[in-house]
Enzyme design. Structure first.
Site, PDB file in Angstrom:
ATOM      1  N   HIS A  91       0.681   9.564   4.858  1.00  0.00           N
ATOM      2  CA  HIS A  91      -0.039   8.352   3.743  1.00  0.00           C
ATOM      3  C   HIS A  91      -0.664   9.880   2.675  1.00  0.00           C
ATOM      4  CE1 HIS A  91      -0.180   4.431   1.900  1.00  0.00           C
ATOM      5  NE2 HIS A  91      -1.118   5.342   1.512  1.00  0.00           N
ATOM      6  N   HIS A  93      -1.168  11.031  -1.725  1.00  0.00           N
ATOM      7  CA  HIS A  93      -0.749  10.754  -3.091  1.00  0.00           C
ATOM      8  C   HIS A  93      -0.054  12.454  -3.635  1.00  0.00           C
ATOM      9  CE1 HIS A  93       0.011   5.976  -3.300  1.00  0.00           C
ATOM     10  NE2 HIS A  93      -1.632   6.110  -2.061  1.00  0.00           N
ATOM     11  N   HIS A 249       2.541  -0.634   0.385  1.00  0.00           N
ATOM     12  CA  HIS A 249       0.629  -0.446   0.798  1.00  0.00           C
ATOM     13  C   HIS A 249       0.300  -2.166   0.680  1.00  0.00           C
ATOM     14  CE1 HIS A 249       0.810   3.478  -0.727  1.00  0.00           C
ATOM     15  NE2 HIS A 249      -0.281   3.641  -1.267  1.00  0.00           N
ATOM     16  N   GLU A 252      -4.739  -3.685   0.734  1.00  0.00           N
ATOM     17  CA  GLU A 252      -5.779  -2.684   0.386  1.00  0.00           C
ATOM     18  C   GLU A 252      -7.032  -3.453  -0.075  1.00  0.00           C
ATOM     19  OE1 GLU A 252      -4.602   0.526  -1.506  1.00  0.00           O
ATOM     20  OE2 GLU A 252      -6.391   1.467  -1.053  1.00  0.00           O
ATOM     21  N   ASN A 350      -5.870   9.528  -0.986  1.00  0.00           N
ATOM     22  CA  ASN A 350      -5.915  10.224  -2.578  1.00  0.00           C
ATOM     23  C   ASN A 350      -6.391  11.342  -2.052  1.00  0.00           C
ATOM     24  OD1 ASN A 350      -5.457   7.008  -2.891  1.00  0.00           O
ATOM     25  ND2 ASN A 350      -4.339   7.704  -5.204  1.00  0.00           N
TER      26      ASN A 350
HETATM   27 ZN    ZN Z   1      -1.920   4.766  -0.845  1.00  0.00          ZN
END
Ligand code: ZN
Length: 459
Positions: A91, A93, A249, A252, A350
């Site tokens: 996972h 980005h 997602h 979160e 990220n």
């Molecule tokens: Zn993410």
């Protein structure tokens, strides 16, 4: 005293032997015949001492240390140091990565990350995406990552730029780093015809269908969840029509009222989508009352939904407030999930962008931080499974995240005999083997300083 790690002479050929390698058995595809050695640490760590015979860059044979046939092939003796497979980051980005300089998140908070990303997105041209994604993948590969699943911001105009750039990147890295992509956009976009177009684009690109369930939505509290079932049915219907896996997602946030997770599990049951759905984050589950959380956990197990925990980014974003000390770690209920047999992987998320200012696409760093943040220790034996076999199962990437006869020899050797030593140091001196020892190094930051596109500073 055995030779120091830095003095080991690695054979620069494709056929050789790695002798006396200590491997966590959770990585070994068929561990029959390898029993933890007769010492307390191996039993506690679930590790065994083996010889790895490599022929033409592939794993030819695994044998108990000292029992492999002596032939003429050159050998490197690790003296019991650890060998892992190259790892999977399930996972990420990549499309957002390394924008931290030109588009900083002024507060570090989630809401400002959303705003800063939207403001930065017009800069995501084909060339800009390729530059930053390639920088990210080179970091990952040098650290010993052989597979990455990235989410791609897929609002209408952006998707048409990002998916072709991703496909180009995937082609470029083929055979070294396997790349997978997932669409990412608010689930409300699936209401209209963009849902059809996007599912088609994802299918044509060999991707995974994804979205963000609403961040703060709870029945009777925030935004109503009345139509979440409708939207999920639409998304699952499109996924089924195109034979796509799903990766969402979910929740979160530290708002306990955010509870989309059981909706996703029920949709997976309705659509017969067992073992095809992954949910990332699921943070709010950890701040809900026990009985509610337990019901959701049982549903996830029943529906065969997998979970990816993103501990470094959760620690950074969750419970953040200006001038206020955070009170919780932000992570989901990993122990309780694993107890129920739910597949759980840890991943990086990220990297140097509005959602997380730091990072280097290093799964060993993610692993070491996951151990500390999630208490995946005492014993450590099962912890490595979160970065090898679990993400392999979720991404359905074969020949990845494991050590198996017949697979390409993609390995990481550490200057560490025990898992404690792996977790204690940064492992900056690790040796990455892709067939043979690689010479890959992380790219120099100066590549980004000098790139007007990425730095935002005109040359
Ligand atoms: Zn993410």
């Amino acid at each position: 005293m055995p030779p120091q790690f830095s003095d080991l002479a690695w054979p620069d050929v494709a056929t050789y032997r790695i002798a006396n390698a200590r491997v966590p058995l959770c990585f070994v595809a068929a561990p029959h015949g390898f029993t933890p050695q007769n010492n307390a640490q191996d039993r506690e760590d679930g590790t065994a001492l083996i010889d790895i015979l490599i022929g033409n860059g592939r794993i030819e044979r695994l044998a108990q240390a000292g029992t492999s046939p002596t032939d003429q092939r050159p050998s490197v003796d690790l003296n019991g140091r650890q060998v892992w497979p190259m790892l999977i980051d399930a996972h990420t980005h990549l499309d957002r990565g390394h924008t931290v300089v030109r588009s900083p998140n002024v507060s570090g908070m989630f809401k400002d990350a959303l705003l800063a990303t939207a403001a930065d997105r017009p800069k995501w041209t084909h060339e800009d995406l390729l530059t930053r994604m390639d920088f990210g993948v080179r970091c990952a590969y040098a650290h010993g990552v052989s597979a990455i699943r990235t989410h791609l911001d897929s609002v209408p105009e952006q998707a048409k730029r990002s998916w072709p750039a991703f496909r180009e990147m995937r082609e470029q890295w083929k055979g070294r780093v396997a790349l997978q992509a997932v669409s990412l956009l608010p689930i409300d976009f699936f209401r209209g015809e963009w849902g059809d177009q996007l599912a088609k684009l994802v299918a044509e690109s060999g991707g995974v269908l994804g979205a963000v369930t609403r961040a703060a939505a709870a029945s009777g509290h925030g935004a109503p969840l009345d139509d979440l079932d409708v939207l999920l049915d639409r998304l699952f219907g499109l996924a089924a029509a195109h034979d796509l896996d799903i990766d969402l997602h979910v929740d979160e946030t530290n708002d306990p009222r955010s509870a989309a997770l059981p909706y996703v599990a029920r949709a997976a049951l309705r659509h017969n989508y067992r073992d095809r759905v992954t949910c990332g984050h699921c943070c709010s589950l950890a701040v809900q009352p026990d009985d509610e959380a337990n019901r959701t956990l049982d549903l996830l197990a029943e529906a065969g939904v997998a979970v990816i925990t993103l501990p470094t980014v959760n620690l950074y974003l969750q419970d953040r407030g200006s001038g206020r000390t955070p009170r919780w770690r932000g992570v989901t209920l990993v122990h309780e999930m694993r107890k129920r047999g739910i597949a759980v992987a840890a991943a990086g998320d990220n990297c140097r962008d509005c959602f997380y200012a730091y990072g280097d696409h290093d799964m060993i760093d993610t692993f070491r931080q996951a151990v500390r943040i999630l208490h995946l220790d005492h014993p450590l034996a099962e912890a490595p499974a979160l970065v090898g076999p679990a993400p392999a199962r979720i991404t359905k990437l074969t020949e990845q995240g494991r050590i198996a006869v017949g697979d390409p020899a993609r390995l990481i050797a550490f200057n560490a005999r025990t898992l404690n030593e792996v977790v204690s140091r940064h492992q900056a001196d690790r040796v990455v083997i892709d067939g043979r020892r690689t010479v890959a190094r992380v790219p120099d930051y100066s590549e980004l300083w000098d790139n007007a596109l990425v730095s935002g500073v005109p040359a």
